[in-house]
Design a protein around this motif. Structure first.
Motif, mmCIF file in Angstrom:
data_model
loop_
_atom_site.group_PDB
_atom_site.id
_atom_site.type_symbol
_atom_site.label_atom_id
_atom_site.label_comp_id
_atom_site.label_asym_id
_atom_site.label_seq_id
_atom_site.Cartn_x
_atom_site.Cartn_y
_atom_site.Cartn_z
ATOM 1 N N ASP A 119 116.072 50.588 75.362
ATOM 2 C CA ASP A 119 114.751 50.735 74.680
ATOM 3 C C ASP A 119 114.580 52.063 73.922
ATOM 4 O O ASP A 119 114.712 52.973 74.737
ATOM 5 C CB ASP A 119 113.519 50.383 75.798
ATOM 6 N N LEU A 120 114.376 52.122 72.625
ATOM 7 C CA LEU A 120 113.947 53.232 71.990
ATOM 8 C C LEU A 120 112.719 53.333 71.814
ATOM 9 O O LEU A 120 111.960 52.128 71.207
ATOM 10 C CB LEU A 120 114.832 53.335 70.642
ATOM 11 N N THR A 121 111.717 54.120 72.322
ATOM 12 C CA THR A 121 110.270 54.328 72.098
ATOM 13 C C THR A 121 109.965 55.539 71.428
ATOM 14 O O THR A 121 110.383 56.657 71.745
ATOM 15 C CB THR A 121 109.514 54.141 73.391
ATOM 16 N N THR A 122 108.971 55.396 70.423
ATOM 17 C CA THR A 122 108.503 56.703 69.722
ATOM 18 C C THR A 122 107.149 57.007 70.428
ATOM 19 O O THR A 122 106.410 55.873 70.965
ATOM 20 C CB THR A 122 108.234 56.491 68.093
ATOM 21 N N ARG A 123 106.866 58.213 70.831
ATOM 22 C CA ARG A 123 105.869 58.561 71.333
ATOM 23 C C ARG A 123 105.067 60.087 70.754
ATOM 24 O O ARG A 123 105.722 61.054 71.236
ATOM 25 C CB ARG A 123 105.926 58.754 72.937
ATOM 26 N N PRO A 124 104.491 60.174 69.719
ATOM 27 C CA PRO A 124 103.760 61.307 69.418
ATOM 28 C C PRO A 124 102.956 62.123 70.589
ATOM 29 O O PRO A 124 102.178 61.489 71.158
ATOM 30 C CB PRO A 124 102.844 60.922 68.117
ATOM 31 N N LEU A 125 103.278 63.231 70.539
ATOM 32 C CA LEU A 125 102.427 64.102 71.724
ATOM 33 C C LEU A 125 102.014 65.375 71.035
ATOM 34 O O LEU A 125 103.036 66.267 70.627
ATOM 35 C CB LEU A 125 103.512 64.554 72.884
ATOM 36 N N PRO A 126 100.810 65.586 71.259
ATOM 37 C CA PRO A 126 100.357 66.987 70.712
ATOM 38 C C PRO A 126 100.852 68.161 71.549
ATOM 39 O O PRO A 126 101.454 67.808 72.732
ATOM 40 C CB PRO A 126 98.752 67.081 70.783
ATOM 41 N N PHE A 127 100.869 69.453 71.105
ATOM 42 C CA PHE A 127 101.526 70.661 72.139
ATOM 43 C C PHE A 127 100.774 70.724 73.441
ATOM 44 O O PHE A 127 101.428 71.301 74.350
ATOM 45 C CB PHE A 127 101.571 71.699 71.109
ATOM 46 N N GLU A 128 99.591 70.247 73.253
ATOM 47 C CA GLU A 128 98.815 70.401 74.630
ATOM 48 C C GLU A 128 99.385 69.612 75.816
ATOM 49 O O GLU A 128 99.562 70.077 76.865
ATOM 50 C CB GLU A 128 97.534 69.806 74.610
ATOM 51 N N GLU A 129 100.355 68.600 75.318
ATOM 52 C CA GLU A 129 101.027 67.627 76.307
ATOM 53 C C GLU A 129 102.256 68.481 76.753
ATOM 54 O O GLU A 129 102.460 68.546 77.864
ATOM 55 C CB GLU A 129 101.306 66.442 75.770
ATOM 56 N N TRP A 130 102.915 69.258 75.871
ATOM 57 C CA TRP A 130 103.940 70.362 76.225
ATOM 58 C C TRP A 130 103.324 71.336 77.139
ATOM 59 O O TRP A 130 104.042 71.424 78.159
ATOM 60 C CB TRP A 130 104.429 70.871 75.079
ATOM 61 N N ALA A 131 102.400 71.522 76.974
ATOM 62 C CA ALA A 131 101.762 72.886 77.999
ATOM 63 C C ALA A 131 101.263 72.207 79.350
ATOM 64 O O ALA A 131 101.426 72.980 80.131
ATOM 65 C CB ALA A 131 100.220 73.449 77.278
ATOM 66 N N ARG A 132 100.891 70.798 79.192
ATOM 67 C CA ARG A 132 100.830 70.175 80.469
ATOM 68 C C ARG A 132 101.957 69.990 81.319
ATOM 69 O O ARG A 132 101.992 70.053 82.334
ATOM 70 C CB ARG A 132 99.992 68.791 80.197
ATOM 71 N N GLY A 133 103.124 69.721 80.360
ATOM 72 C CA GLY A 133 104.305 69.867 81.275
ATOM 73 C C GLY A 133 104.572 70.920 82.006
ATOM 74 O O GLY A 133 105.198 71.124 83.014
ATOM 75 N N ALA A 134 104.249 72.157 81.059
ATOM 76 C CA ALA A 134 104.593 73.394 81.846
ATOM 77 C C ALA A 134 103.666 73.477 83.201
ATOM 78 O O ALA A 134 103.924 74.084 84.186
ATOM 79 C CB ALA A 134 104.145 74.544 81.036
ATOM 80 N N ALA A 135 102.566 73.224 83.231
ATOM 81 C CA ALA A 135 101.676 73.010 84.230
ATOM 82 C C ALA A 135 102.199 72.330 85.398
ATOM 83 O O ALA A 135 102.150 72.443 86.544
ATOM 84 C CB ALA A 135 100.017 72.369 83.967
ATOM 85 N N ALA A 136 102.835 70.938 84.996
ATOM 86 C CA ALA A 136 103.465 70.240 85.884
ATOM 87 C C ALA A 136 104.787 70.825 86.706
ATOM 88 O O ALA A 136 104.708 71.047 87.783
ATOM 89 C CB ALA A 136 104.028 68.917 85.054
ATOM 90 N N THR A 137 105.301 71.542 85.874
ATOM 91 C CA THR A 137 106.575 72.579 86.642
ATOM 92 C C THR A 137 105.952 73.513 87.684
ATOM 93 O O THR A 137 106.381 73.907 88.720
ATOM 94 C CB THR A 137 107.430 73.293 85.485
ATOM 95 N N ALA A 138 104.690 74.068 87.397
ATOM 96 C CA ALA A 138 104.035 74.993 88.432
ATOM 97 C C ALA A 138 103.590 74.170 89.483
ATOM 98 O O ALA A 138 103.676 74.612 90.720
ATOM 99 C CB ALA A 138 102.835 75.769 87.580
ATOM 100 N N ILE A 139 102.962 73.123 89.517
ATOM 101 C CA ILE A 139 102.741 72.150 90.492
ATOM 102 C C ILE A 139 104.027 71.726 91.265
ATOM 103 O O ILE A 139 104.004 71.699 92.491
ATOM 104 C CB ILE A 139 102.124 70.868 89.938
#
Length: 395
Positions: A362-382
């Motif tokens: 399954d190929l899925t497109t998912r536009p994500l703003p840079f806030e979501e990338w920063a959220r990913g950084a927070a997830a690594t801190a968790i």
């Protein structure tokens, strides 16, 4: 600046406890029986896993009055108590810093953007530190301490050592970012590749929830790829697993910043497309928006550049699917602004490159703003805060 007292950090958890925690983070609230079914843990193992986290307040168990069974007692549910800890996540681009303040459930409580005046560490680090200080001050209003700082940055990042070995867009080499940022902020710091950090968030909360094997391919300033294999984010023995942007598709193609020719990134990234459009039109096309406008006006040479970019991305995804066999490939990144121009090339090249039933991926497109990338950084801190064998990389 503030830092969390060490005695308030959770104990080193077993892999079972981490599995329970992340299951509840992604799917909760759940009954203990549901947790057991999702994790394949016995009732006794579930109880052993949740007990220390409940004692620390990170998990809560209660009655869901709206989910009463037809007979018997109401269902007891367990969930992650997001308000017990806060985390800062930061995404650094070549032009700006995006920061979020997130709770233990990685819900964004606030976000900030700061433009950069330069890309050297001497310009970026003071701006980053000031932004962290601002969010620490904001966190005082929640009455909860910030327990960790996650920083996501493009390129070759050694998460274990906290070192940015090479970031092409910032032109950084061997920057001990975790040590510098930790000294400046007083917080425990986790530094990771930005795509890998975003993959963590997609695994926990996004299009990868419930999948044991998937890939996240990002298109834009570069071509990145994050991998989840057997339920774990993979970076490999050298920290660069999934670098499909540096698959060399054409030995006579354009030179890539890595030194090779014909890499996917040298064909399909936004800067590569811009260079190719300028060469094809002999016009002073200044940015991606100008290139898109030319393509949408029907310029055949420009549309051909985008078609070639789509073919390169689709071919690379085909190679990836043949090797790892993910259930889904999520395509994201700022380059999705041109997806209508590259979609056909991606699909056709993927269909040709994928072997046999791998083409069913399954190929899925998912536009994500840079806030979501920063959220990913927070997830690594968790992840680091709740650190355990769950987060040891699969190799």
């Amino acid at each position: 600046m503030r830092s969390a007292p060490s005695h308030e950090a959770p104990p080193a958890m077993t892999s079972a406890a981490s599995l329970v925690f992340t299951t509840l983070l992604s799917h909760g609230p759940l009954t203990r029986a549901e947790v057991g079914r999702r994790t394949s843990l016995s009732p006794a193992a579930v109880t052993k896993a949740v007990r220390p986290l409940m004692e620390l307040g990170y998990l809560v168990e209660g009655v869901d009055e709206e989910a009463r069974p037809t007979v018997g007692r109401p269902a007891n549910l367990v969930w992650v108590e997001g308000g017990t800890a806060l985390f800062i996540g930061i995404k650094v681009t070549g032009d700006e810093i995006i920061a979020v303040l997130a709770d233990l459930r990685c819900r964004i409580r606030m976000a900030r953007h700061v433009r950069l005046t330069g890309r050297a560490p001497e310009a970026v680090l003071p701006a980053l530190t000031a932004l962290v200080q601002e969010l620490l001050t904001e966190a005082d209003g929640f009455g909860v301490r910030v327990r960790g700082l996650g920083i996501a940055i493009s390129g070759d990042v050694d998460r274990a050592g906290g070192v940015v070995r090479y970031s092409p867009f910032l032109e950084w080499r061997d920057v001990p970012l975790a040590e510098i940022a930790g000294t400046a902020t007083g917080l425990p710091v986790t530094v990771d590749n930005d795509v890998r950090a975003l993959t963590v968030a997609e695994h926990w909360f996004g299009a990868g929830v419930g999948l044991s094997d998937f890939a996240l391919v990002t298109v834009g300033a570069g071509i990145g790829c994050g991998l989840v294999v057997h339920g774990r984010v993979v970076s490999g023995a050298y920290g660069v697993a999934g670098e499909i942007g540096h698959l060399s598709l054409d030995p006579h193609g354009p030179v890539c910043h890595c030194g090779n020719r014909g890499c996917v990134e040298a064909i399909a990234s936004d800067p590569a497309i811009l260079r190719a459009v300028r060469a094809a039109t002999d016009q002073p096309v200044t940015d991606a928006a100008d290139a898109l406008a030319l393509a949408h006006r029907g310029d055949p040479a420009v549309r051909g550049v985008y078609a070639r970019a789509g073919e390169a991305i689709g071919q690379a995804i085909g190679f990836l699917v043949n090797i790892l066999g993910p259930e889904r490939v999520i395509i994201s990144g700022e380059g999705l602004a041109a997806y209508d121009l590259v979609a056909e090339g991606i699909r056709d090249a993927f269909a040709v490159s994928a072997f046999g039933t791998a083409a069913q991926c399954d190929l899925t497109t998912r536009p994500l703003p840079f806030e979501e990338w920063a959220r990913g950084a927070a997830a690594t801190a968790i992840q680091s805060f709740m650190g355990s064998g769950m987060w040891e990389e699969w190799r």
